[in-house]
Structures are given as structure tokens and as C-alpha cells.
Design an enzyme around this catalytic site. Structure first.
Site: not given
Lengths: 353, 353, 353, 353
Positions: A158, A154-156
Site C-alpha cells: 500500500t 498488503g501493508c508495505y
């Protein structure tokens, strides 16, 4: 199939922001040829109906979802769908010989119980799920290289994990003190018409959400932290919505186990940890990351500070949520799976100003 | 001198964002009449040269700084100057009978050594400085009411302290665990032409600064925290620049001393603590503040969450940095000093959208 | 019914941006008391469900629409609804003795055929429609003062007509050369979740729409221009969406009939034309309006330039689309209808920065 | 000198936004190698001092300006300096055999008198100036290919001329009716710390400047229009500052000579005119350009509308001011000068969202 030996790839769910970012990266990648776009709601339409400015370079229609068709035409399939759909398609695609990179949460969890308690659903794909690699190459490079199915990070997670990992892996912090205060642009909310994401509401405003461990990225972050630390780790993760389009900044706080460590020690440790990770850029002491630096790139900029008054380390990481946090990371995983140069086709010069 | 019994007030340093905000609030306040604007660099110019859109309602020239003139015409003087100038003017103005409200850092410190170690200068005004009240009415209402000299609280300290105070005052947290992750719009940087505050640089970007206790608001926050707690408190304070004009959000983390406390307990405690504070608005459980809600108002919205998994409380506070964080707060102090209704002339309905 | 002789007023359709702006203005207006909020989709909810930050000052529920109830409780009703609904309610409300101010397009047209050809519907309210005044006080002050039903002017028409009127009224331009290039913030699109109004799409972008006379504000502008000029006038009107929340700028071009006219002549003419219009602010020669100057106010700033090389006049007008372009203008009309000071309760100091 | 046959190129003045954009494009261009960066104020510093996020890919120092050094190391020199400096360096560089591409206004004018009346200075370089080509490839492709010195077109002129040229070249409009209402992001103002370009001032605001033919791009646009039309043309050009970083939209109005022409006729004419221009993208009828579509690319999107009520054509063009309006265009010129594919190394997929 595939011009000049390029690998034919397809995207299921190309209408969102992750999808269009992926389209752009794939079109510029020398190893692949984009041959298929699939979707439900927009099936039958040319891609340029969704993104008129890309009509001149993407001459594909959105096709209805048919797994046989996809597998017959694509060696690699990216799934860019809402959570809960990928696990209904991935097993068949893998069985038919495709490499599958899922951008949703479906294959991110080591343990399907955790997945189900946060995302619901009834997972019957345990066997195949167990073969999935967690798609964060800086931490799981080898597993990704050998896998046929990737649950891209996921973005967060990462941004958060790249900031925290060296500390946890080497036992440098009291893990229970870890706090992640994360900030994201609104494109992270997707191309969905929600009132709170309107420019008139979100511009010139700022606020937290999912406070107190209520955001779904909390368990994702914690499972990897625990894996690295070798014991169960709980973090305090608070996301915030920022009035900008792209970018995530994670500001991470933790108490050092050894108060004698200074900033330069930690910089040395981080550089060593990431010495084979071309996308992680450690900033010199006293320089802190700005999200705009990472804009449009697959980079993660990391800055470190130590506060000797409080024995705390503060690690700050900046990424582009749609590239390193989503489409670029998937492509980085693909590079590893194909045995290509990890950096192939991935931008590293920030879109600035 | 003062129409219809209004108190004649002046502003020294009206050219910045705090200044123009103060001008607007004073013009709409029923108890005062703005009779004087003073400045160095813009002396001689009409105010409308600086802000052409206000020419129709502010028909004053910027006058050169002469303390006798100021004292003869004003009963109240607001000093809105860069740090280090107010303490060269305030003693004389107070001696001449003026009430002085300083918006800079000069009179915020209980201890001039701390001031000097962070801001430099050589303070010879110890006697008068000792009479100054710290201008955060929710915490020092009575002292403000009796003082002639106010060191109005800084913008970040206002948001941070309103979030933290009830916890510290009542000993509810392990004070050494307090972390303040603060986010501010760029107007906090003032009307100064700095490259990093250009729209082309600051828009669509986000980054921390002053990390690791290096920001000057750290000692200001800590002195008040220590005062409330009754022992020395150190906090981790990290400011971030956000791509928006106005607004501060402080996200405050701390470990509860009593892990049995739940969110509703804390809401009850906060409501009691702020029961006489009309500008603090406690949000219901599950609602978190957005800075836009406070935009243009003197309010501070506070939301609370408890994470039972980590025994932490997360307190989030949102203010408009130019109003409650600067000009509005000064006016709130004046209301107390004059014995007026604390809310007189201060906006409470957010500028939305 | 109205505290201390205040006039009881209601709003039907308070959930949108025009509605919330109107709520705020009414709460601060000394002549009225807001006693009723009505709506369909949100009936039964407290207003603070829609706008949580206003809970402390607006303690009203959204009530279902019942004309008898409204008329029994309100002397004045603002209708802030999508086009095509007001004309189903206004006749009955007027008949029951209410003053009605409609913010939609329903009562803006002198000629219902024009309305129907642009907005559709089947109007059976011709008699009452004929009594409606066009709600642009600077042009129709007297009619507004005597009317019971106002079709408040649209946002683009307000900016455009205030810029053009003196030229047309006095026959100074070749009317067929009039071009209006207008630019608006996205709040003009309303609180509707549309993809193109998302921050991620609309931020850092800019584009025209309704080009070539296709926008519904074209006939509205033309009817007033024709009325002022005494002959049929056609204008070229092109709206653009700008990446900001509030504000409209109209840049108007026209060829002067008398090429000998210079800028100062025109400034003199405009000042005379607007000498009794307290909200129109003529800027000195060489100064051009910025929308931020008008932000939050009921003002219209107008700047004028003449290009002697082309014999053209360029008139630039700036307003806040939600205040002078919507809610503020409605209130200005009410002030006239009630015989109050035209400026009563209307802000004139721009929200800056 | 130049790896693998790449042409060694240098940039004088790399510190601004055009410079950093050029650096990025050159680093990704397969035909060149960036070997030199020169500047005055920042001489001696590494480039990464100016742009810390590019340190990993641009390992060059800013060198003091020495023409012999530059000529000995570079075959191609880009001058990205304030107006009035290039003409003091270009003649010597050309004489030493370099190809010179100037991004300032110094070599844009066919007639140095016009240059001097708008920009001042005393030009002694008439002979060399006469050999310069106007750097707008869509209009002067052949001359550029043969020239050694290019005066790259300005940002506003690029958007304006691409919109107007087919109409003027073919005599389709009454040229005296041409009006260009242009809108630009603030990066067009350069990396200079000006108060009006601060985020706190420019964000959420919008305004015109240089109204009435007072902007320096007016004579530049007019000289090319006149050249195309074969007679003197005067246009009304009005620039506006828009609260966004990148992008220009030009909305062009003109009266058709033949009122029988419809939109599809004009689309056909434009497509024919630009049939050899790979960067001009004509939009289908009813679609209008958004600046974000062009963001990061060297494209110009053009939409056309005809208003049969007014016999006017409205042409809308969108570019990225830093790419097609500056650095990308210079590189496009270089491609032509070197006999490379015109599109080599130039992005065409918009940075979206």
C-alpha cells in the site's frame, strides 16, 4: 438482523492486531453492525479475554468456524487469518451470498502461480480467485465496487504503490531504477510471541530483513507496478523493522525519464492522479511525511523531492500499517462495495502526539 | 602532567553527547589521562552539574577557553564543538605543539570551497587545513598516523563510506547508481532542546529529512567516494530520524558493473579490503546487521546481499553513532597518531539487550 | 586451564539476558577466563548462534550439561537457569570443589520452607543450602567472602534492600509502614517470547503486577528486612512493568519513628552505612536518581527526601537490573570470594545517553 | 454562527498537546463547531503550521487574543494556557456570556490563598473564582452542570482522586496512610523543548520528581480529598516520569480501617460509587490496569487489591493524561453544562496496540 438497517458483518480471526483494529473501526462505523467473531484457537472465549479493555463495548464470544452459521448471520465477512486459510473458506462464503474481504495474501495475486511459488499451497479456487479485486481503492476503485471478493492490499505494498503509481502510470521514470526502502513498526509482525519482536530486543534497534527481493511483498508490488506501467516492472524492495508500534514509511527512489521535470511539476501530476482519492494527502514542497501524522488514520501522506544533480525523484509515503495498511483499507473497500461514501467511518485526524 | 606516563588530554566542548561519550572512553583508556575540560556556556561549573551520575569518576570543572592554558596542560586536544568554531582554535593549538582531533565538520573537507559553500564562514587557515587528515582510519590509516590535525569523519559518512568503499575502490559498481538510505537515532541531533527531538514527538514516529542532496553530509560522502573511485562520484543520500537513542543503519544500493558477481564474491572482496581493519565485522551471507549489535562499541557490522534479478548489490552497515560515528572514532585516530594498538581502549562487545 | 593465572570460569545457562550480560563482564574481567558455556536446549550450537554480534569475541560452543566436565574445567561456576534447576546441580559442583554462584532464587532463602511455599519443589539439599550466603555484598560482605555457594540477590530485592537497609538496621522507621513501589524494564522478564513483553504491547504502556504481596520477591525482601531489623518485618511490595529495556527504580515510603529527623540527618546516616560500599552512590539533597544513570553499571544510586508534613521518608534507588540486579552482582560476589578488589572488572560509568 | 445548530466554540492556546487533542475531539463532536483558535506567539499563522498533518481538517488561523472578538463568535471558550493567564481573561469572557472551561490550574482551587502560595500571582477575581466548579465530573457532576466557569482537574489529580474517592467518601481508610505513587508519560510536560524531555534523555530512563509533597498537584489532590472526607487530609504524592508519550498510572496505598474487608467488598463499593459514571471502568478481581488500555479514550480503568497480611488496600487507576486527564475531561464537563449526554463525542475504545 442488523439494528436499524445496519449491515451485519463478521470477522474470522479477530485476535490479532489487524483484527482488533478492525473491531474498533467497525464498532464506530455507522453502516454496519458487528455480529460475529470467529476463531479456532480462542473459540469459546469472550473477546474480552483477548482484549480486556474492550469488554465494555464488544460483548461477543469467539465462535468456532462454521461457514453455514457465518453466512446465515453475516452479509459481509472479513477474513483476518494467516496466509493460506482464506482460500479454504472464501469460495463457500461467496457462494452463499456473502461479500468477503480477505486481509491475507490469498487473493492479492492476479496469477495463482505467483501466489503458489511464494506462499505454497495448492489452489483449487481458480474460478472464484479470478473474480477477486485487488483491494487498493486508489488504483482499483471500480473493480472493487463491483466485486464480491477482495484481496486487500498488503501493508508495505500500500505505502509503496501509492508512492510509485503516478510515476509508472504516466511513464515518468525508468522503471528498472525503482528502489523502495521501506520501514515498518513491529505491529506488522502480528500478535505473535517472537523473540525478535520483544521490547527488550526490538527497542532501540533497527535492521533490514528480506533483503534482495526475498520478501513476499516484492511480487505483490511488482504485479501492480507492471499492471500500471503496461510492461513488466521489477523493483528493489527492502523492508526494515523500526522500534515503534505502528507506521510504515516508504522512501522510493527512481530516475526521471525527463530530467527537466521539477518538484512542482510532479506535485501537480500527483495531485491530479489522486484528485478523487480522499485519503491521499500530498504535502507541500519541502515538507516530508512523518509516520506519526498518519497514526490511527486511513490516510497516506506523500511528499516529493527531485534532486537535479542526479535526475532522481524521491517519493516518501507514510501510512498507519494497521489502518490504511490493513483494517481501514478493508473498510474503505467495503464502503465502495456497498455504494457508501468512500470515507464513511474512517478516521482522518492523526493520533498525535 | 599525566600519571605514570599517561598522555594528558583535554576536551573542549564536553557538554554534548559526543563529549560525554568521549569522557567515558578516555577515562577507560590506558594510555591517556583526562586533565582538562573546556567550554563557554558552562565554564566554571563542575562537570557533574551537567552529568550528575559521573561525579564520582570525573572530578573536573569546565574551564573557560584559553589556548595557552590548554596547550600548556594537554598534549592532545579533542574539539567537540558546533561547526565553525574549531577552525578558530585548531591552528594555534597545533602551532603550540598539540595534537588536535576535531569532531566537527571544520577539517573534514579536502577543499575549503566546498566547506564554505555548505557551512559558511571565512576560512583563513588554509595552510593548516591542508595538513589535516580525514579521520576515517579504515580508509586513511597512514595519513592519520602522520598528522597532527584530524577532521574526524561524520557519523553518517562513517556508516556510508565503510559500506561503499570496497565497491568504489575496485570499480565494481556503476557509481552513479549509488543510493544511501540512512537511518539514525535521535542522539545524532545532539543535546539540544528542539521540539522535534522531544520524546513526545519523536517516539513512535519516523521520517526523512534533508532529502534530495540537501544534507551537509552529502558533500562529505561524495568527496571521499570520488577520492576512492578516482573520478567524481555523486551519491543519493537520504537521512531518516528513527525513534531510538543511538545507532545508524545505512542501506546502500548500487548496480553491479559485472552482473555475474554473487554475494560470496563480494564477501570475499570486502573481507580482503578490511583485513587490517579490526573494527569492521563482515557478517556471514544471509545475516543482516542490527544497530543494537554495535551499541556502545566502535564496531561497524556490514552485511551484503546481491539481487540477481536486478543486478544490484545491497550493502548494509550498522554503527553506534556516538562511538564509531563520533567519540570512538576520534580515539581510534589518536591510537594511530600515538603509535598505539589501533584497538586500545575501544569497546567491541555490544551493549545488549 | 586459565591463561596467565586467570581463574577458569563457566556459565550454565548463557542464553538469556543475564547470561549474555555475564559473558560480557567476564570477558572484560582481568581475573578470570571464560572457558565453558553449558545449556540444554541450545547444546551443540556456537554461542554466536544465539548472539551473532559476539561471535568475534566469544569463540565457545554451548556444551551439554555434565557435572564432571564442568568441575574438571572450571574453578567457578555461574548458574543462570530458571528457578528450581540450580539446586539439582549446585551440591555436586560444590562437592567437587567449585565455587558456585547461583543467579536464580534457589539459594536465596534462609529457610527452605519459605522457598518451597513460593517456588515449589522438594529440597533435599538442606545441608549445602545452609552454607549458602545471600549474595548482596553491601549487607553480607563477610559471609560471601567465606562461602562456596552464593544465592545471588534478586533484581527487585537488590534495589529495595539497598534503599531500606539503613533505616531498618538502625530502627529509624515504623517497619510496618514500609511500602516499596518498584518499576522495572522488560528485560527483567527474560529472553522469553511472551506476548505481553512484545514491543507492540509493552511499548508506550505501563502497569502493575503481582499486587498485594503476590510477587515472589516479597518473601525474599522480607527475610532480609527481618534479619536486619531483628524482628519480623512485612513490606508492601508492588512491581510495575515499564516500557524500557533495562533499569529498576524502587520508590520506598516509610514513617519515621523520630519526626525530628531531617533529610540531611538521613543522608549522613546512609553515607556512614555505605561508607565501605563502593557501588552505592548517595545523591546530594534535592537530586533524585534516574535509572539511565545506572545503565550498564554495577552502581546503585540512592536519593532521599523527608516530608515534614507527613513524617515520612521517601528513599529512591536506581540500578541496572541486569548488572547490579544480576550479572554484575554475581561478579561482585566472586571478587569477594576470591579476595580480589570488590570493584574489579565492574563498570561504574553509566551508558548515557 | 454554528452550522445546523451546533454551538460555536473557541480555543485559546491551541498549540500545545492539550490543545491539539482538544481540536481533534471538538472536530469529531456532534454538538459543537470549532470556529476560533487564539494565541499570542503563533498569532497570524495557520493552525497547520503548527500541526501540518491536520491542515486538511482544520482550516483556521491562530488569531490574536481579543476578548470582544472571542465573545462575539464563541458561546464556549476553552482556555489551554500556562498557569496564571486564564484568570486574566476568564472574568471578562464569563461576563460577556461565554461558558469558560479552563484547563490550567487557575480555577481549580476552592481557596485562592492556596493557589497563590503554590502558583503565585495576585488574584483580583475572587468573586468569579468562587463560582467556578472543579472539573472532575465523577465527583462534582451537579456543580459542573450549573456552572459557567470550570477549573478542569489536573491530570495527576484525576487519576489519583478517582482511585481514592470511594475510600475517603465512605471513611474506609486511615486517611493519613494514603500514598499515591504516580507515573506519567512525557507528554504531560507539554510541547516545550526541555532537555530532560528529549527522546535521547527520557527514553529508556525513569525517575521521580517533586518528591516529598513538592509537586503542585499535591494541594489540588488534598483539597478534594479533604472535601470528600469531611476533614483535612494529607496525602503522600510522588510523580514519576515514564519513557512513553501518553498515560498516567496511579498506584494508591492506604490502610483499611476495617481489616475484615476483602477485595470483593471493595469492588462492590466502587461499582456502586461509580454506577452513574460511564467513563470509570472497574476491572474484575485479579486484573490490573495497563495505561495502553485507556490510550486515546476518556476512560479511567480501576483495579483493586487487598493485602490481608498488611491490611492495606491498593487501588490502581489508569488514564490517558491528554484525554481524561485534560482535553476529554473538559469536553465531558461541557457535555454536562449543555445538558447533553455525558458521553457525547468522547472515545471509549482504547487505541491498541
Amino acid at each position: 438482523m442488523g439494528e436499524l438497517g445496519r449491515v451485519p458483518v463478521g470477522i474470522v480471526g479477530a485476535s490479532g492486531y489487524g483484527g482488533v483494529q478492525l473491531v474498533r473501526l467497525l464498532k464506530e462505523h455507522p453502516g454496519v453492525e458487528l455480529v460475529y467473531l470467529g476463531g479456532e484457537s480462542s473459540a469459546g472465549k469472550p473477546f474480552s479475554d483477548l482484549y480486556p479493555h474492550l469488554g465494555h463495548c464488544v460483548d461477543l464470544n469467539i465462535e468456532p468456524l462454521d461457514l453455514d452459521t457465518i453466512a446465515s448471520r453475516c452479509k459481509v465477512v472479513f477474513l483476518s487469518l494467516p496466509n493460506g486459510l482464506a482460500y479454504q473458506m472464501a469460495p463457500a462464503l461467496v457462494a452463499k451470498g456473502c461479500k468477503v474481504l480477505d486481509l491475507s495474501a490469498d487473493y492479492r495475486f492476479f496469477d495463482l502461480e505467483t501466489y503458489q511459488s511464494w506462499y505454497g499451497g495448492d489452489r483449487a479456487d481458480r474460478e472464484i480467485a479470478a473474480t477477486a479485486a485487488y483491494g487498493l481503492p486508489e488504483l482499483y476503485r471500480d473493480r472493487i465496487a463491483e466485486a464480491s471478493l477482495i484481496g486487500c492490499a498488503g501493508c508495505y505494498p500500500t505505502a509503496s504503490l501509492l508512492a510509485l503509481s503516478p510515476l509508472l502510470k504516466q511513464g515518468l521514470i525508468l522503471s528498472e531504477t525503482a528502489i523502495i526502502d521501506a520501514k515498518s513498526g513491529t505491529s506488522g509482525g502480528g500478535r505473535q510471541a517472537k523473540t525478535n519482536l520483544l521490547l527488550a530486543e526490538a527497542d532501540n534497534s533497527l535492521g533490514p530483513y528480506g533483503v534482495g527481493g526475498r520478501h513476499r511483498h516484492t511480487p505483490e508490488i511488482e504485479q501492480v507496478c507492471s499492471d500500471l506501467a503496461g510492461h513488466e516492472v521489477r523493483v528493489q524492495f527492502t523492508p526494515h523493522l523500526i522500534p515503534m508500534v505502528r507506521g510504515i514509511l516508504a522512501t522510493v527512489y527512481a530516475t526521471l525519464r525527463d530530467p527537466g521535470l521539477v518538484r512542482e511539476d510532479l506535485l501537480t501530476i500527483y495531485k491530479a492522479f489522486y484528485r478523487s482519492s480522499p485519503f491521499v494527502k500530498m504535502l507541500p514542497g519541502g515538507t516530508y511525511p512523518q509516520t506519526k501524522w498518519a497514526c490511527g488514520t486511513n490516510l497516506c501522506y506523500i511528499g516529493i523531492e527531485v534532486d537535479p544533480r542526479t535526475d532522481r525523484v524521491i517519493v516518501m509515503s507514510a501510512i498507519d500499517n494497521l489502518v490504511k495498511g490493513q483494517a481501514g483499507q478493508a473498510l474503505q473497500c467495503l464502503n465502495l462495495m456497498m455504494g457508501w461514501e468512500e470515507t464513511l467511518g474512517l478516521p482522518t485526524m492523526g493520533f498525535y502526539p
